[in-house]
Design an enzyme around this catalytic site. Structure first.
Site, mmCIF file in Angstrom:
data_model
loop_
_atom_site.group_PDB
_atom_site.id
_atom_site.type_symbol
_atom_site.label_atom_id
_atom_site.label_comp_id
_atom_site.label_asym_id
_atom_site.label_seq_id
_atom_site.Cartn_x
_atom_site.Cartn_y
_atom_site.Cartn_z
ATOM 1 C CG ASP A 1 1.395 -1.532 -0.323
ATOM 2 O OD1 ASP A 1 1.955 -0.914 -0.933
ATOM 3 O OD2 ASP A 1 1.254 -2.650 -0.410
ATOM 4 C CG ASP B 1 4.789 -4.136 -0.038
ATOM 5 O OD1 ASP B 1 5.208 -3.375 -0.301
ATOM 6 O OD2 ASP B 1 3.614 -4.438 -0.219
ATOM 7 N NE ARG C 1 6.532 -7.399 -2.582
ATOM 8 C CZ ARG C 1 5.709 -7.089 -3.295
ATOM 9 N NH1 ARG C 1 4.864 -6.177 -3.050
ATOM 10 N NH2 ARG C 1 5.714 -7.155 -4.634
ATOM 11 N NE ARG D 1 9.768 -4.222 -2.008
ATOM 12 C CZ ARG D 1 8.543 -3.905 -2.311
ATOM 13 N NH1 ARG D 1 7.901 -3.139 -1.209
ATOM 14 N NH2 ARG D 1 7.928 -4.029 -3.325
#
Length: 169
Positions: free
Chosen positions: A104, A102, A99, A89
């Site tokens: 989160d 990812d 990307r 990334r």
């Protein structure tokens, strides 16, 4: 021999829209699960989703998974950034842009964290079908610690035709 004692229950969103998005997400989850202080418990279905914020990019593959960990939220965030970097990334790219992977932190126990580099619950989760639909695969009755609504209700409120979220068979 030390026994794993992951006291923190964490929901993590994952997404990718470069290369084989599904393979990227699964590889990232497997890498994270290889850490001795992380136990991946369950993973949602995966969904193809239209991009938000920055629309001029390929559709994403998104999912949510639940882990147990002994790490603090901040240590986990560092670990997630390490896994993203190892997967290739580019963190200097366009915000909300393409990307390879990812991660989160969506929820960390039922804690509310407001820090410079980490806000939990994720500040935009309640508006994003691509987070809520896979989260509902895992825990539809889980209560949002700030909004005090369950995930099923938040999903009903977030669904819009402009940002379809289609389950990958």
């Amino acid at each position: 021999m030390n026994q794993f004692n992951g006291n923190n229950i964490v929901y993590i969103g994952t997404g990718s829209n470069i290369g084989d998005g599904l393979a990227n997400c699964l590889a990232g989850i497997a890498t994270l699960g290889g850490y001795p202080s992380v136990k991946v418990e369950e993973c949602s279905h995966f969904y193809r989703t239209a991009p938000m914020e920055y629309a001029d990019q390929p559709w994403f593959v998104n999912g949510v998974f639940r882990i147990r960990t002994d790490m603090s939220a901040f240590a986990l965030l560092e670990t997630l950034k390490t896994v993203e970097a190892e997967a290739g990334r580019d963190l200097s790219g366009i915000r909300f842009g393409p990307r390879v992977i990812d991660f989160d932190i969506i929820l960390f126990n039922q804690e509310v964290i407001r820090a410079k580099d980490l806000i939990v619950p994720h500040p935009r989760m309640h508006r994003r079908e691509f987070v809520l639909r896979p989260l509902c695969d895992l825990s539809p009755d889980l209560i949002h610690p700030v909004l005090k609504k369950n995930m099923r209700r938040l999903l009903e409120e977030a669904v819009t035709p402009e940002h379809p979220c289609v389950r990958i068979p």
